[in-house]
Design an enzyme around this catalytic site. Structure first.
Site, mmCIF file in Angstrom:
data_model
loop_
_atom_site.group_PDB
_atom_site.id
_atom_site.type_symbol
_atom_site.label_atom_id
_atom_site.label_comp_id
_atom_site.label_asym_id
_atom_site.label_seq_id
_atom_site.Cartn_x
_atom_site.Cartn_y
_atom_site.Cartn_z
ATOM 1 N N GLY A 63 0.855 -1.200 0.000
ATOM 2 C CA GLY A 63 0.000 0.000 0.000
ATOM 3 C C GLY A 63 0.885 1.243 0.000
ATOM 4 O O GLY A 63 2.116 1.155 0.091
ATOM 5 N N VAL B 269 1.395 3.659 2.224
ATOM 6 C CA VAL B 269 2.185 3.844 3.442
ATOM 7 C C VAL B 269 3.016 2.584 3.717
ATOM 8 O O VAL B 269 4.194 2.661 4.077
ATOM 9 C CB VAL B 269 1.264 4.177 4.643
ATOM 10 N N THR C 121 -9.530 1.077 1.822
ATOM 11 C CA THR C 121 -9.480 2.542 1.640
ATOM 12 C C THR C 121 -10.326 3.061 0.462
ATOM 13 O O THR C 121 -10.259 4.249 0.154
ATOM 14 C CB THR C 121 -8.019 3.009 1.431
ATOM 15 N N TYR D 122 -3.105 3.213 11.756
ATOM 16 C CA TYR D 122 -3.338 4.514 11.099
ATOM 17 C C TYR D 122 -4.835 4.799 11.013
ATOM 18 O O TYR D 122 -5.633 3.911 10.711
ATOM 19 C CB TYR D 122 -2.693 4.520 9.705
ATOM 20 N N ASP E 263 -8.707 11.371 8.673
ATOM 21 C CA ASP E 263 -9.452 12.614 8.878
ATOM 22 C C ASP E 263 -10.945 12.417 8.581
ATOM 23 O O ASP E 263 -11.774 13.208 9.027
ATOM 24 C CB ASP E 263 -8.893 13.732 7.982
ATOM 25 N N TYR F 112 -16.651 4.329 5.118
ATOM 26 C CA TYR F 112 -15.206 4.189 5.347
ATOM 27 C C TYR F 112 -14.837 4.830 6.688
ATOM 28 O O TYR F 112 -14.180 4.198 7.527
ATOM 29 C CB TYR F 112 -14.435 4.849 4.197
#
Ligand SMILES: NC(=O)c1ccc[n+]([C@@H]2O[C@H](COP(=O)([O-])OP(=O)(O)OC[C@H]3O[C@@H](n4cnc5c(N)ncnc54)[C@H](OP(=O)(O)O)[C@@H]3O)[C@@H](O)[C@H]2O)c1
Length: 299
Positions: free
Chosen positions: A14, A16, A70, A107, A110, A133
């Site tokens: 991914g 990150v 995601t 993680y 926002d 999500y």
């Protein structure tokens, strides 16, 4: 940091995760697990038994979970999978971290916020996600917080980088194909380069496992930390900055969210305050323009 520390990295492909795979190497023995790569241990987070067996097999000191569902719009349909990956799997990981006295690094997003605020969100602000999500990620955060394990949740935003699928790569491609781009200009946030998220994670872990930190303080340090680049922008300005380096930069036209209907609702404002991270660890990410310039110069 003790070089014998075992770090289980969940997702190494991914945005990150790929950066963490490189960035965590100096900190110990990194054990990568991924649902796609055939060259590393396979792990599907929707399979609780696989998660338990993996932790049992490797007994990591640190579990870094960079995996998540995601696909913000698809999650509205795929609620079951989004919950399995973003809420249930983190809960299992947190329980296993507690049982095995491991630190869990995770993680958050926002998108747990509704965007009603007009000043940067703090870790203590009450979440109110507008989409599935965000709801599934919030459920994961809450499960970790309730588990009693030692954890760090880095809450980040608008992640982009050279790996995976993201706005930055999409705009770079479209800037070569089109003369005009119409991009939403009324959602405000902070684009954050995946490489900096990984570097910051490594820096924090290196501090925590340095001789000056005793393991007893882990429970005090446990918590959510906002982790984004500084400053704020909107998707349209972000697209302009990305595309202006194209051989023939397209015109970038600002449009309102209402003109770009999507299955999932997004917060209109999701800037996060990074003060807690700066105060606790003395670390701060650069402004988003600075980070973007560096990322672009790597093209
Ligand atoms: N992307 C953003 O804008 C953003 C913003 C705020 C916070 N975050 C958070 O930051 C973290 C890292 O996100 P990212 O941008 O690096 O996401 P990403 O690029 O979409 O990577 C997510 C990784 O999770 C893997 N994954 C998904 N389902 C899985 C499953 N069932 N089992 C095992 N692995 C699975 C994916 O594999 P596949 O490629 O096979 O699906 C992928 O490797 C996540 O916690 C995310 O919620 C991201």
């Amino acid at each position: 940091m003790n070089s014998k520390k075992k770090i289980l990295l969940i997702s190494c492909t991914g945005q990150v995760g790929a950066e963490l795979w490189r960035g965590l190497q100096p900190l110990g023995e990194v054990i990568p697990a991924d649902q796609n790569l055939t060259t590393v241990t396979r792990l599907d987070l929707t399979n609780p038994q696989q998660i338990r067996e993996l932790i049992q097999q490797f007994k990591p000191n640190i579990i870094v979970n960079a995996a998540a569902y995601t696909a913000v719009d698809k999650a509205e349909q795929d609620q079951h999978i989004a919950m399995a990956v973003n809420a249930i799997a983190p809960q299992i990981l947190a329980d296993l971290a507690k049982q095995n006295d491991a630190l869990l690094v995770h993680y958050s997003t926002d998108y747990v916020f509704d965007g009603i605020k007009r000043t940067p969100y703090l870790e203590t602000d009450t979440p109110n996600p507008l989409n599935m999500y965000g709801k599934s990620k919030l459920a994961g955060d809450q499960a970790i917080q309730a588990s009693g394990c030692n954890y760090l949740i880095f809450r980040t935003s608008w992640v982009y980088g050279r790996y995976g699928q993201n706005f930055f790569l999409t705009i770079q491609r479209l800037a070569k194909e089109r003369e005009e781009l119409r991009i939403v200009a009324d959602q405000i946030g902070s684009p954050t380069w995946s490489r900096l998220i990984a570097d910051m994670t490594a820096q924090v872990l290196s501090q925590l496992y340095s001789p000056r930190f005793k393991k007893e303080i882990f429970s005090d340090i446990s918590g959510i930390y906002n982790l984004t680049c500084g400053g704020q922008t909107n998707w349209c300005e972000f697209a302009q900055r990305i595309s202006e380096r194209a051989p023939k930069p397209p015109r970038v036209i600002p449009i309102p969210t209402a003109d770009y209907p999507a299955p999932a609702k997004r917060p209109l404002y999701s800037v996060l305050s990074n003060e807690k991270l700066a105060q606790t660890f003395g670390l701060e990410l650069p402004n988003w323009q600075e980070a973007l310039n560096i990322c672009l110069s790597r093209s």
